[in-house]
Scaffold this motif. Structure first.
Motif: not given
Length: 474
Positions: A278-287
């Motif tokens: 789940l991606k609550p932030t815009k920055t994705i560390k590593e999908e």
């Protein structure tokens, strides 16, 4: 397989060292039966046969005591040869570095109570030995085949739902198994390592259910207290018509009290699941998602070199819900397939989809495991998902970073303040541990960025529902 006598008698050559150690140990226990009747595999496993046990010896045991003082009923005692290393030349078992075990480290035994008809025949014709039933040999061979084909060993306290009469009959209540240490044979040292004697004990469905919820060793202790349920040596009576909890209702009350106070020793089940971040932030560390991780694991596993014995194995045919014992968080997960020194990838949030047949374990996982500071694992074909309490040591996740992927191991930390909310949600959904849901369920805790769905995962795996039993972790 065919009946014969002892392999030492059948061959002019001395038996190999591993086999000789087992034979000598059994001679010390049964000095009056140096050449017992045996079931022998005609085409050995290491020559391409399908039966991994070379021999199964069948002894007549007189038991101990009679009438009102009877503590151990007369019975047949079956002992396997082949799960340990009999030869020492790697024809069956590869030598594991730093391992003190011989082969898989154990052999199987089974004790079958003699029927009244058999006892009467022995009294009437004491000089004419009876032939023991051979169906237990087929039972042990089936269990051994599963162990060889999957690489899974057995430990004391494990449970095996068989889902049918152990002897093939439709009316017997003995339709499941627990694993105990054989009280007579114990463990021995051989030239190739140690060997435990794991006794397979027939139990009722109710006894299996309580062993799964609480712990196998506890139920075995209940069974051992009375000759009606097996006595001190846990003899299986295929004609038993009542469970230990029906015969002695106070045992169930004791069990439920211990379960509430101490929690469950069940550390997990084999179950289909998928997950996504789940991606609550815009920055994705590593999908990271289930499909890519599962495909990567399967690819690496398939590219590993296979031994000759692995090449000839077929897919295991074995009942669902096989339990495995473990004494640590790490042993409950597939660390054999982990990359070297993997870095833990922290996820911002997680959505898990769990197969309906495993949902009945959710309340147990939170109430009887996490609430007591322990862990619980759902193990899929290639991956493992572990729910972790705050106090579990050795986990890769923490309160500040509760969701992580360590190689092929997904870890989810359940904080203390979420435990009562999850318990209430599962109770409201009637996940009582007895029935599986018939419709899709969704549980969402937005403040924790955690969502749990009970539904058939979109990526279907082969269900095996293996349960994992572990000692308490503080």
């Amino acid at each position: 397989m065919a009946a014969s006598t002892n392999p030492e008698k059948n061959s002019e050559l001395k038996p190999p060292p591993g086999l000789k150690s087992l034979i000598d140990h059994l001679k010390s226990v049964y000095p009056d039966q140096p050449n017992p009747l045996q079931v022998t595999t005609l085409l050995k496993y290491w020559l391409g046969g399908s039966d991994p046990l070379d021999y199964i010896s069948m002894y007549s045991n007189k038991g101990q005591g009679e009438g009102d003082t009877e503590r151990i009923p007369p019975h047949w005692h079956y002992v396997s040869f082949g799960l340990s290393d009999l030869h020492g030349d790697q024809r069956v078992h590869l030598k594991e570095e730093h391992s003190s075990r011989s082969g898989m480290g154990f052999e199987l035994t089974f004790r079958l109570a003699k029927t009244e008809a058999e006892l009467n025949k022995e009294r009437e014709c004491p000089d004419k030995p009876l032939r023991p039933p051979t169906w237990p040999a087929n039972l042990l061979q089936s269990i051994a085949r599963y162990c060889f084909q999957t690489g899974n060993g057995l430990c004391f306290g494990d449970n095996i739902p068989w889902r049918k009469g152990l002897d093939g009959s439709a009316d017997s209540l003995m339709q499941s198994l627990l694993v105990a240490q054989d009280p007579q044979l114990g463990s021995i040292d051989t030239p190739f390592g140690t060997v435990d004697f794991c006794q397979i004990v027939g139990v009722t469905e109710e006894e299996l259910e309580q062993a799964s919820r609480w712990n196998g060793r506890g139920v075995l202790n209940f069974l051992a207290k009375d000759v009606q349920t097996g006595g001190e040596w846990l003899v299986t009576n295929m004609q038993r018509t009542m469970s230990v909890f029906e015969l002695f209702p106070e045992t169930l009350l004791n069990l439920q009290d211990d379960l509430e106070k101490q929690g469950s020793d069940l550390a997990g089940v084999n179950a289909e699941f998928t997950f996504r971040e789940l991606k609550p932030t815009k920055t994705i560390k590593e999908e990271v998602d289930f499909q890519s991780l599962n495909d990567k694991c399967a690819s690496e596993e398939n590219n590993r070199p296979l031994t000759e014995s692995q090449l000839k194995r077929e897919e295991p045919s074995f009942p669902q819900s096989m339990s495995m014992s473990s004494n640590s968080l790490h042993k409950s997960c597939p660390l054999d397939n982990q990359p070297q020194a993997p870095d833990c990838i922290s996820l911002d949030g997680i959505e898990i989809t769990l197969a309906p047949y495993a949902a009945k374990y959710l309340l147990l996982a939170i109430k009887d495991r996490i609430r007591h500071g322990r862990h619980f694992t759902f193990k899929a074909q290639h991956l493992a998902l572990t729910l972790v309490a705050e106090t579990v040591t050795g986990a890769a996740v923490s309160v500040s970073e509760p969701y992580g992927v360590l190689g092929y191991w997904i870890q989810v930390l359940i904080p203390n303040d979420l435990v009562p909310r999850m318990m209430e949600a599962f109770r409201n959904a009637q996940l009582d541990g007895k029935t599986e849901p018939t419709q899709r369920l969704e549980f969402d805790w937005p403040d924790k960025h955690f969502k749990l769905i009970v539904d058939q995962p979109p990526c279907s795996l082969v269900p095996t529902a293996m349960s994992i039993e572990a000692a308490p972790v503080n």
